[in-house]
Write a protein that holds these residues in place. Sequence first.
Motif, PDB file in Angstrom:
ATOM      1  N   GLN A 129       8.321  62.660  36.448  1.00 48.00           N
ATOM      2  CA  GLN A 129       8.143  61.970  37.729  1.00 48.00           C
ATOM      3  C   GLN A 129       8.563  62.858  38.892  1.00 48.00           C
ATOM      4  O   GLN A 129       7.887  62.935  39.923  1.00 48.00           O
ATOM      5  CB  GLN A 129       8.976  60.682  37.736  1.00 48.00           C
ATOM      6  N   SER A 130       9.689  63.539  38.732  1.00 42.99           N
ATOM      7  CA  SER A 130      10.194  64.423  39.787  1.00 42.99           C
ATOM      8  C   SER A 130       9.211  65.530  40.103  1.00 42.99           C
ATOM      9  O   SER A 130       9.017  65.898  41.270  1.00 42.99           O
ATOM     10  CB  SER A 130      11.526  65.043  39.353  1.00 42.99           C
ATOM     11  N   TYR A 131       8.591  66.068  39.082  1.00 46.67           N
ATOM     12  CA  TYR A 131       7.668  67.193  39.249  1.00 46.67           C
ATOM     13  C   TYR A 131       6.397  66.779  39.995  1.00 46.67           C
ATOM     14  O   TYR A 131       5.902  67.517  40.864  1.00 46.67           O
ATOM     15  CB  TYR A 131       7.313  67.779  37.888  1.00 46.67           C
ATOM     16  N   PHE A 132       5.884  65.596  39.682  1.00 49.79           N
ATOM     17  CA  PHE A 132       4.583  65.208  40.217  1.00 49.79           C
ATOM     18  C   PHE A 132       4.656  64.377  41.503  1.00 49.79           C
ATOM     19  O   PHE A 132       3.619  64.119  42.124  1.00 49.79           O
ATOM     20  CB  PHE A 132       3.788  64.420  39.156  1.00 49.79           C
ATOM     21  N   THR A 133       5.832  63.944  41.895  1.00 45.47           N
ATOM     22  CA  THR A 133       5.972  63.102  43.085  1.00 45.47           C
ATOM     23  C   THR A 133       6.399  63.937  44.281  1.00 45.47           C
ATOM     24  O   THR A 133       7.422  64.625  44.234  1.00 45.47           O
ATOM     25  CB  THR A 133       7.004  61.983  42.845  1.00 45.47           C
ATOM     26  N   ASP A 134       5.630  63.870  45.370  1.00 45.93           N
ATOM     27  CA  ASP A 134       6.027  64.548  46.608  1.00 45.93           C
ATOM     28  C   ASP A 134       7.380  64.004  47.076  1.00 45.93           C
ATOM     29  O   ASP A 134       7.735  62.849  46.807  1.00 45.93           O
ATOM     30  CB  ASP A 134       5.003  64.300  47.710  1.00 45.93           C
ATOM     31  N   LEU A 135       8.103  64.843  47.798  1.00 45.43           N
ATOM     32  CA  LEU A 135       9.367  64.385  48.376  1.00 45.43           C
ATOM     33  C   LEU A 135       9.122  63.228  49.334  1.00 45.43           C
ATOM     34  O   LEU A 135       8.086  63.142  49.983  1.00 45.43           O
ATOM     35  CB  LEU A 135      10.049  65.510  49.154  1.00 45.43           C
ATOM     36  N   ILE A 136      10.089  62.321  49.424  1.00 40.87           N
ATOM     37  CA  ILE A 136      10.080  61.344  50.499  1.00 40.87           C
ATOM     38  C   ILE A 136      10.875  61.935  51.662  1.00 40.87           C
ATOM     39  O   ILE A 136      11.571  62.943  51.515  1.00 40.87           O
ATOM     40  CB  ILE A 136      10.644  59.982  50.052  1.00 40.87           C
ATOM     41  N   PHE A 137      10.776  61.340  52.829  1.00 39.34           N
ATOM     42  CA  PHE A 137      11.325  61.958  54.031  1.00 39.34           C
ATOM     43  C   PHE A 137      12.837  62.174  53.960  1.00 39.34           C
ATOM     44  O   PHE A 137      13.341  63.209  54.404  1.00 39.34           O
ATOM     45  CB  PHE A 137      10.965  61.120  55.260  1.00 39.34           C
ATOM     46  N   ASP A 138      13.566  61.198  53.419  1.00 38.95           N
ATOM     47  CA  ASP A 138      15.020  61.370  53.332  1.00 38.95           C
ATOM     48  C   ASP A 138      15.383  62.537  52.418  1.00 38.95           C
ATOM     49  O   ASP A 138      16.322  63.287  52.701  1.00 38.95           O
ATOM     50  CB  ASP A 138      15.685  60.088  52.820  1.00 38.95           C
ATOM     51  N   GLU A 139      14.633  62.712  51.341  1.00 43.45           N
ATOM     52  CA  GLU A 139      14.893  63.847  50.457  1.00 43.45           C
ATOM     53  C   GLU A 139      14.652  65.170  51.172  1.00 43.45           C
ATOM     54  O   GLU A 139      15.413  66.134  51.004  1.00 43.45           O
ATOM     55  CB  GLU A 139      14.002  63.761  49.217  1.00 43.45           C
ATOM     56  N   ALA A 140      13.588  65.220  51.963  1.00 44.36           N
ATOM     57  CA  ALA A 140      13.309  66.448  52.722  1.00 44.36           C
ATOM     58  C   ALA A 140      14.443  66.727  53.703  1.00 44.36           C
ATOM     59  O   ALA A 140      14.850  67.884  53.898  1.00 44.36           O
ATOM     60  CB  ALA A 140      11.987  66.308  53.467  1.00 44.36           C
ATOM     61  N   TYR A 141      14.962  65.676  54.316  1.00 39.59           N
ATOM     62  CA  TYR A 141      16.076  65.812  55.260  1.00 39.59           C
ATOM     63  C   TYR A 141      17.319  66.350  54.553  1.00 39.59           C
ATOM     64  O   TYR A 141      18.000  67.250  55.052  1.00 39.59           O
ATOM     65  CB  TYR A 141      16.354  64.453  55.888  1.00 39.59           C
ATOM     66  N   TYR A 142      17.592  65.827  53.348  1.00 41.83           N
ATOM     67  CA  TYR A 142      18.763  66.306  52.605  1.00 41.83           C
ATOM     68  C   TYR A 142      18.525  67.712  52.042  1.00 41.83           C
ATOM     69  O   TYR A 142      19.475  68.482  51.864  1.00 41.83           O
ATOM     70  CB  TYR A 142      19.128  65.321  51.493  1.00 41.83           C
ATOM     71  N   TRP A 143      17.262  68.047  51.781  1.00 44.09           N
ATOM     72  CA  TRP A 143      16.939  69.438  51.428  1.00 44.09           C
ATOM     73  C   TRP A 143      17.309  70.354  52.591  1.00 44.09           C
ATOM     74  O   TRP A 143      17.829  71.455  52.383  1.00 44.09           O
ATOM     75  CB  TRP A 143      15.456  69.559  51.087  1.00 44.09           C
ATOM     76  N   HIS A 144      17.029  69.885  53.802  1.00 45.25           N
ATOM     77  CA  HIS A 144      17.425  70.665  54.989  1.00 45.25           C
ATOM     78  C   HIS A 144      18.941  70.847  55.013  1.00 45.25           C
ATOM     79  O   HIS A 144      19.429  71.933  55.350  1.00 45.25           O
ATOM     80  CB  HIS A 144      16.951  69.955  56.259  1.00 45.25           C
ATOM     81  N   TYR A 145      19.703  69.812  54.668  1.00 43.95           N
ATOM     82  CA  TYR A 145      21.156  69.953  54.527  1.00 43.95           C
ATOM     83  C   TYR A 145      21.484  71.178  53.675  1.00 43.95           C
ATOM     84  O   TYR A 145      22.327  72.001  54.021  1.00 43.95           O
ATOM     85  CB  TYR A 145      21.745  68.738  53.796  1.00 43.95           C
ATOM     86  N   ALA A 146      20.823  71.227  52.512  1.00 46.65           N
ATOM     87  CA  ALA A 146      21.170  72.232  51.503  1.00 46.65           C
ATOM     88  C   ALA A 146      20.844  73.652  51.947  1.00 46.65           C
ATOM     89  O   ALA A 146      21.319  74.612  51.328  1.00 46.65           O
ATOM     90  CB  ALA A 146      20.461  71.915  50.183  1.00 46.65           C
ATOM     91  N   GLN A 147      20.032  73.789  52.994  1.00 46.35           N
ATOM     92  CA  GLN A 147      19.750  75.130  53.514  1.00 46.35           C
ATOM     93  C   GLN A 147      20.871  75.619  54.426  1.00 46.35           C
ATOM     94  O   GLN A 147      20.873  76.774  54.857  1.00 46.35           O
ATOM     95  CB  GLN A 147      18.424  75.131  54.294  1.00 46.35           C
ATOM     96  N   HIS A 148      21.804  74.733  54.731  1.00 49.79           N
ATOM     97  CA  HIS A 148      22.938  75.048  55.610  1.00 49.79           C
ATOM     98  C   HIS A 148      24.193  74.459  54.971  1.00 49.79           C
ATOM     99  O   HIS A 148      24.750  73.476  55.472  1.00 49.79           O
ATOM    100  CB  HIS A 148      22.723  74.460  57.006  1.00 49.79           C
ATOM    101  N   MET A 149      24.625  75.034  53.862  1.00 48.12           N
ATOM    102  CA  MET A 149      25.726  74.446  53.108  1.00 48.12           C
ATOM    103  C   MET A 149      27.001  74.365  53.949  1.00 48.12           C
ATOM    104  O   MET A 149      27.393  75.318  54.627  1.00 48.12           O
ATOM    105  CB  MET A 149      25.994  75.243  51.830  1.00 48.12           C
ATOM    106  N   ALA A 150      27.614  73.182  53.922  1.00 48.82           N
ATOM    107  CA  ALA A 150      28.824  72.939  54.705  1.00 48.82           C
ATOM    108  C   ALA A 150      29.634  71.855  54.002  1.00 48.82           C
ATOM    109  O   ALA A 150      29.191  71.261  53.017  1.00 48.82           O
ATOM    110  CB  ALA A 150      28.456  72.504  56.124  1.00 48.82           C
TER     111      ALA A 150
END
Length: 555
Positions: free
Chosen positions: A22-43
């Motif tokens: 499911q994870s592989y075939f499902t596009d990210l939802i917006f909140d996940e994309a936002y938290y992915w952005h978190y992970a690009q700036h670890m704090a």
Amino acid sequence: MQKLPKLFIFILGIIFAINLIQSYFTDLIFDEAYYWHYAQHMAWGYFDHPPMVAFLIKLSSFFFDGELGVRFMSCLLSIGTLLFIWLVIDNPKKKDYVLHFFVLTFSMTLLNAYGFFTLPDTPLLFFTAAFLYVYKKFIAAPSILLSIILGLIMSALMYSKYHAVLVIIFVLISNIKLVLNKYAWLAVFVALLGYLPHFLWLYENDFVSVKYHLFERPNRAYDFNDYTVGFFLNLLALFGLTFFWIYKALWKTKGTDLFNKALLYLTYGTIIFFFISSFNRRIQTQWIIVISISLAILAFNYMLENENARKWIFRMGLVNIVLLIFIRFVLVFEEIAPIHYESHGNKEWAASISDRVGDTPVVFENSYRNAPMYEFYSGKTSFSLNNVMYRRNQYSIDDTESKVQHKKILYVSGYLKKGDIAVDLPKQKKGFGVYMNDFESFRKLRAILDESEISLKNKSDITLKIYNPYDFDIELSKLKYKVAYHTQYKRPEEIVPITPVPKDANITLLKAKDTVYYSFKLPPFKMENPGYFKIAISENGLQPGMNGDNIKLVN
């Protein structure tokens, strides 16, 4: 450690495989994309949440790319959640009802969804289940080792989501004698020690998360149907068609021992807390998700002793599962979806912009959702420029703004009536993008007032301080000032320009890490009975930003 039945291991493995697929075939939802952005700036912290969700995404990215690089750890944690729920149940009959256990847990809506979505609630569920497992062992035979483990888990709970404090507090209230227990105090000390980096981050960032959640978050007038009735509907939505028997299990369970008492306090306490909160704001379903853990334990124990409940939860649970499996397919295949969902078409949407603009950075107006989604799927630089009609978010405090300074960018807005290119925007249907050759924004400028509230009848001068946190100087001629009047519920409604008088008319430059002083008077307004105002700064003709705090207006 209990020996796990082979059937349990087999089904757990199947669920793990399903969640990976499911994870592989499902596009990210917006909140996940936002938290992915978190992970690009670890704090050690972020604007909206503590850092656990970013940490999980960063770990996932070490194993996989793409969507699995966001969700892999969530798939693991969801399996761990089910395992801890199973282990905490000590009824010897349970090995005969493995299938019933999985029908019960897999049929719980959000427990199912967070089997693969990466959201702050995913680690919250895992560490709640782990906390209850270790707590049960702790009250049976407290020790230094268990105290340390319990403290670390409490710390991890708080690193997951601020709502975790409810789990800890209600379990503590259920066993108030813990205040006299030296091992309990050791656990608290370890938890606070582990959480110290986040406390320091909050201090260094002016408690931005606390201020937003407690004082700045917009609200609206109380609506009985949307707020309170909506809260009770959320309680039903957590469990779907099994809700009657699950809540019956809660009602029938007695606090005959400290652990059952903890489960009851956690469940009733959370329900009562958010019921009271529903008279002030709309309660989101995921806010009450921790009761899925305590009620899974209570309901399964009840099923083991009550044949009628066991029969009906199994039947209705299977119906829930069929519906949830259909929804899982809908998340992937838009052609069978009755509505367009946020996991549909994100790759194509990002490509439709990227193919036209190439490597040109894209600045989205007022969208912490679109900016990270575009960057994730295009691999190109993106930024959310937040103005006073929106809300602050992670883009307001991290260094993403610096990546688009003095570059040619495409500025995308749903409010533009025309532009260089047309852009599809979720919920806004159509927007436009305009190219800017030398983009420059100063969204981190701070507008500071000494007062926390001001009378609407005030005619006196108000002192305004503008602080420059950047490491470069700013020409004051580039700045225009506004007063944004807000409703009683902190929603912006009217923006009025002001021309503050500088204390020193000879100053033309706001130097790096320096402050300039002005005075101004509250301008007249047209809206009825404003409740708050804030100072907003417009730079280079852009829409004014959120530079000041909300200042209460009193009669």
